[in-house]
Design a protein around this motif. Structure first.
Motif, PDB file in Angstrom:
ATOM      1  N   TYR A 289       0.869  -1.187   0.000  1.00 13.83           N
ATOM      2  CA  TYR A 289       0.000   0.000   0.000  1.00 13.83           C
ATOM      3  C   TYR A 289       0.901   1.230   0.000  1.00 13.83           C
ATOM      4  O   TYR A 289       1.017   1.964   0.987  1.00 13.83           O
ATOM      5  N   TYR A 326      -3.816  -1.229  -6.269  1.00 14.33           N
ATOM      6  CA  TYR A 326      -4.802  -0.813  -5.284  1.00 14.33           C
ATOM      7  C   TYR A 326      -5.278   0.617  -5.516  1.00 14.33           C
ATOM      8  O   TYR A 326      -4.514   1.480  -5.945  1.00 14.33           O
ATOM      9  N   ASN A 346      -8.223  -3.701  -4.071  1.00 17.61           N
ATOM     10  CA  ASN A 346      -7.485  -3.958  -5.310  1.00 17.61           C
ATOM     11  C   ASN A 346      -8.360  -3.707  -6.538  1.00 17.61           C
ATOM     12  O   ASN A 346      -9.576  -3.923  -6.510  1.00 17.61           O
TER      13      ASN A 346
END
Length: 470
Positions: A289, A326, A346
């Motif tokens: 992330y 993502y 995602n």
């Protein structure tokens, strides 16, 4: 549908047994439920509601003269006398917030300026010191066998016959579910080499095999024990692929040592899960992330201002460019530019491949991360929830060839071969709540010994008072 059934089941139980009562916390203005509210009692015990604002009240352990207190971010704290709690819903009132000119002037910052400020303050905002964390881990898994066929079965072990395999295949449960809850102390810093765990308590529930499949599996196990040497293992061959498979249960093992190994392995498994969670946090260098650490890979929306509790935050949406997987919504504190909440999902498969009859598709991973200040100095993880879905299939010939660590050559070598056609779909969820986190020194950490003597206790149905003492 299952949640509805469970809700009515709890209502029936409540009616039949007045010792417990299911209560929901709601917003008095919108009538929406208030998830993750804190419920505290006059005796200093506390609990947290679930994502639907529900909690179970154990009536017979409350003093009617005492009070119950409800608090949640963005709401006025409210107390209720235990004797006055008659309904299954408790309402709380949102806090009134007034914006002033100084705060509103911050909207002049664009997304790039805000993200730059977040990056500049990462080292200051997020704790990398040694800490002691009391953590609750909840794991849930559901799987469905969409297809499971074994054809062209051959075996040199007479007892392991095609009819036995057919019976096992026909009696397999097509739908399975399991849940595991663990309470523990987790020590260390962001370095994976500096992390330790001590388990407090754990419980699990899962679909037990029916009597028929238990009997068939026992028959299969006995056939292996009677025909395969105790120091053997199986070589697996599937076309050009191959590998070794140790056969459990063939050696006579010390049951005490086996129990110790199981406890150590369970603790190690739980520690690895927490290691993975902490190493994937958005401010870690190897995090998937990477909205902040690699901002050039994302497109950021125009920031909006809103409140999370008393905190005025910028809300910025990020969408991926190129190969990034993502999208996310970032909630950034307007004062210190710390990300205090991150919602992600995602937009591309996490892993997907198909090769020579084997396929795997990890197609869904979404979650929410909450970051809080526990020591009024730095931010650290307070809550995370991740949902995942995947499916995998195999359609290949399989051959198991017995090998022996002592006996050489091919004499009396057992073989089992078949063609496997299988597809399984799976959903899983992990949820972690950090109840408290406190700073510890490096010297204190070094003295901590991992003494893990806990295995999960099997329970047919989870009951809320299992964790009452904690």
């Amino acid at each position: 549908m299952k949640k509805i059934i469970l809700f009515f089941y709890l209502l029936i139980i409540t009616s039949a047994n007045s010792q417990t009562k299911l209560i929901q916390i709601k917003d008095s203005l919108t009538n929406y439920s208030v998830p993750f509210s804190t419920i505290s009692f006059s005796n200093n015990k506390a609990l947290i509601t679930d994502e639907y604002g529900n909690f179970e009240l154990i009536i017979n352990e409350l003093n009617s003269k005492d009070s119950l207190f409800v608090s949640a971010i963005g709401y006025e704290k409210k107390s209720f006398l235990n004797k006055d709690i008659k309904d299954s819903i408790l309402y709380i009132l949102p806090k009134l917030v007034v914006l002033d000119e100084v705060v509103l002037s911050n909207t002049k910052l664009n997304s790039n300026q805000i993200i730059d400020s977040v990056i500049a303050k990462i080292e200051k905002n997020y704790s990398k010191d040694f800490s002691k964390n009391k953590i609750f881990i909840s794991q849930n898994e559901k799987s469905e066998i969409v297809r499971f066929n074994i054809n062209k079965f051959k075996s040199t072990i007479e007892e392991i016959s095609p009819s036995l395999i057919d019976s096992i295949t026909k009696n397999l449960s097509k739908n399975n579910s399991s849940s595991l809850e663990t309470l523990c102390y987790f020590y260390g810093n962001t370095d994976e080499e500096n992390q330790k765990i001590n388990l407090i308590k754990a419980r699990e529930t899962y679909n037990k095999e029916n009597d028929i499949i238990q009997s068939l599996n026992k028959q299969l196990e006995e056939s292996f024990k009677n025909n395969v040497k105790s120091n053997s293992y199986f070589k697996i061959k599937s076309g050009i692929f191959g590998g070794d498979l140790e056969v459990d249960g063939l050696d006579e093992t010390d049951s005490i040592q086996t129990q110790i190994d199981r406890k150590n392995n369970f603790a190690k498994n739980q520690k690895n899960k927490l290691k993975n969670i902490y190493s994937d946090l958005f401010y870690q260098t190897k995090s998937p992330y990477d909205f902040i650490l690699k901002p050039n890979k994302y497109i950021f929306s125009v920031p909006k201002l809103d409140f999370i509790g008393d905190n005025l935050v910028y809300i910025i949406k990020s969408s991926p460019k190129g190969n990034s997987k993502y999208e996310a919504t970032l909630y950034i504190d307007s004062e210190d530019y710390a990300i205090i909440r991150l919602d992600f999902k995602n937009v591309k498969p996490i892993v997907k491949f198909k090769l020579l009859g084997v396929s795997f598709n990890y197609f869904l991973k979404e979650g929410k991360i909450l970051i809080s200040k526990f020591n009024n100095k730095n931010y650290s993880l307070s809550y995370i929830k991740i949902n995942g879905s995947q499916n995998y299939s195999i359609e290949r010939p399989i051959k198991l060839i017995e090998k022996n660590k002592i006996v050489k050559g091919r004499n009396k070598q057992n073989q089992i071969s078949f063609k496997l056609d299988m597809k399984i779909e799976q959903e899983n969820q992990i949820e972690i709540q950090v109840f408290n986190s406190s700073f510890i020194s490096n010297e204190y950490f070094k003295k901590i010994e991992e003494e893990n003597k806990v295995l999960p206790e099997f329970i047919e149905v989870f009951e809320s008072n299992f964790w009452e003492d904690f």
